[in-house]
Scaffold this motif. Structure first.
Motif, PDB file in Angstrom:
ATOM      1  N   TYR A  34       0.872  -1.172   0.000  1.00 36.36           N
ATOM      2  CA  TYR A  34       0.000   0.000   0.000  1.00 36.36           C
ATOM      3  C   TYR A  34       0.910   1.223   0.000  1.00 36.36           C
ATOM      4  N   LYS A  35       0.523   2.248  -0.742  1.00 40.09           N
ATOM      5  CA  LYS A  35       1.322   3.469  -0.752  1.00 40.09           C
ATOM      6  C   LYS A  35       0.413   4.672  -0.913  1.00 40.09           C
ATOM      7  N   GLU A  36       0.882   5.788  -0.361  1.00 41.10           N
ATOM      8  CA  GLU A  36       0.100   7.023  -0.433  1.00 41.10           C
ATOM      9  C   GLU A  36       1.063   8.213  -0.362  1.00 41.10           C
ATOM     10  N   PHE A  37       0.793   9.217  -1.178  1.00 43.61           N
ATOM     11  CA  PHE A  37       1.572  10.459  -1.153  1.00 43.61           C
ATOM     12  C   PHE A  37       0.643  11.566  -0.685  1.00 43.61           C
ATOM     13  N   ILE A  38       1.054  12.271   0.359  1.00 49.04           N
ATOM     14  CA  ILE A  38       0.228  13.331   0.931  1.00 49.04           C
ATOM     15  C   ILE A  38       0.966  14.662   0.801  1.00 49.04           C
ATOM     16  N   TRP A  39       0.367  15.586   0.068  1.00 50.09           N
ATOM     17  CA  TRP A  39       0.953  16.920  -0.067  1.00 50.09           C
ATOM     18  C   TRP A  39       0.596  17.779   1.147  1.00 50.09           C
ATOM     19  N   PHE A  40       1.573  18.474   1.662  1.00 52.33           N
ATOM     20  CA  PHE A  40       1.367  19.477   2.701  1.00 52.33           C
ATOM     21  C   PHE A  40       1.608  20.828   2.039  1.00 52.33           C
ATOM     22  N   GLU A  41       0.499  21.516   1.737  1.00 53.76           N
ATOM     23  CA  GLU A  41       0.543  22.666   0.840  1.00 53.76           C
ATOM     24  C   GLU A  41       1.196  23.905   1.440  1.00 53.76           C
ATOM     25  N   ASP A  42       1.281  23.983   2.755  1.00 54.57           N
ATOM     26  CA  ASP A  42       1.853  25.170   3.384  1.00 54.57           C
ATOM     27  C   ASP A  42       3.116  24.820   4.162  1.00 54.57           C
TER      28      ASP A  42
END
Length: 352
Positions: free
Chosen positions: A317-325
């Motif tokens: 399982y894989k996931e990429f999470i953007w932290f916009e700030d």
């Protein structure tokens, strides 16, 4: 009167400064409530890899899963200020911060320079995991690697996948040289756009990576990168460390001195070691669930390179999470979002 007052001040300093330097460190206990009678709050030195190393272990319920943070640097530990950002995590995990070999409270002038290798740090991490699992009656842990700790973390996951429930990479190292080139090009463009002649001269002098003087040239580039928010967006971790070394009960004055000495020691012995590292080619698959946290403004370990690795990576399982700030420290820049993510990860994998 003034002379007497001066004598008193000098006397207080003569007595007080040594006390501040050498008072025993500790971590605060939880106020006892019906919800945390099973809490754990320990700051202790444990023999890891043949030397004493510092562990901060905190959680409102010792039956909760273990969450280990591998700090960056090398030599940039966070025990001195960890509670500032992790107090909510302590409600859902037993949160462990570790001053790695040669860093912070774990620094000693007697550490053999030849032991400052990635391979030894992997072995150290395995010992930390085994120690915590035995202590807390667990079989596996959640592992968070930040910056250098993310390089270390992937090697640990690759070697001991059965001990890791999920891996969370923050400021993930992917390709040592390519990452530095992307960072260099970014900061050079920023300097040109802002007509920053002095920075351009410095960048021209050190040249395109790989740098001939790893420590000196990297520090010079990072100073400019910091100016253009490519390292820290909202936080100031150096300030956090300084304040923590002065005021936190986990660190005393002598620990601040050890942190400074350890920072130089680890830089001298380890910086530039990963110029041939390329996880895209060398580690195309991972046997545990993987989450990457990418700061949108991170050019210290460029998030665009992490996204490239993520797209090619094979994992259960894989996931990429953007932290916009955020930049290189999304776990601190957007602490609420990171905390909610970790709780979601726990709820996803804990019963499996």
């Amino acid at each position: 009167m003034k002379r007497q007052l001066l004598k008193i001040v000098v006397l207080i300093m003569l007595i007080g400064v040594p006390l501040i330097l050498f008072l025993p460190s500790r971590t605060p206990k939880y106020k006892t409530t019906s919800n945390n009678k099973n809490s754990i709050s320990e700051l202790k030195m444990v023999e890891i890899g043949g030397i004493e190393q510092a562990l901060l272990i905190r959680g409102t319920d010792r039956d909760n899963p273990i969450l280990i943070f591998l700090h960056g640097g090398p030599g940039y530990p966070q025990i001195s200020f960890a509670r500032k950002y992790q107090n909510k995590l302590e409600e859902d995990f037993v949160v462990v911060n570790w001053d790695q070999r040669g860093a912070g409270k774990s620094y000693s002038a007697n550490i053999n320079e030849n032991s400052m290798t990635r391979e030894q740090f992997v072995l150290d991490t395995n010992e930390v995991i085994d120690y915590l699992c035995k202590k807390l009656n667990k079989n596996s842990v959640y592992l968070v690697g930040h910056s250098w700790g993310s390089e270390l973390g992937l090697f640990v996951v690759d070697k001991y996948p059965e001990k890791i429930k999920a891996y969370i990479g923050i400021g993930q190292v992917v390709d040592g040289t390519k990452g530095e080139i992307i960072a260099y090009d970014y900061v050079y463009d920023q300097a040109k756009e802002n007509n920053d002649i002095k920075s351009i001269e410095i960048l021209d002098k050190i040249g395109v990576p790989p740098y001939s003087e790893a420590v000196k040239d990297t520090v010079a580039q990072r100073k400019i990168l910091t100016r253009y928010n490519g390292v820290e967006k909202q936080v100031n971790t150096l300030k956090d460390i300084i304040v923590g070394c002065i005021f936190s009960p986990e660190y005393r004055g002598i620990d601040g001195i050890k942190l400074a000495l350890g920072s130089k020691f680890t830089a001298d012995t380890m910086w530039g070691h990963n110029k041939d590292l390329n996880f895209i080619n060398d580690m195309p698959s991972i046997k545990v669930p993987v989450y990457f946290c990418g700061g949108r403004y991170d050019y210290n370990t460029p998030s665009i390179l992490v996204e490239e690795y993520y797209n090619k990576l094979q994992a259960p399982y894989k996931e990429f999470i953007w932290f916009e700030d955020s930049a290189h420290f999304p776990q601190f820049d957007e602490v609420d979002k990171f905390t909610k993510l970790m709780v979601r990860i726990k709820n996803t994998h804990e019963l499996k």
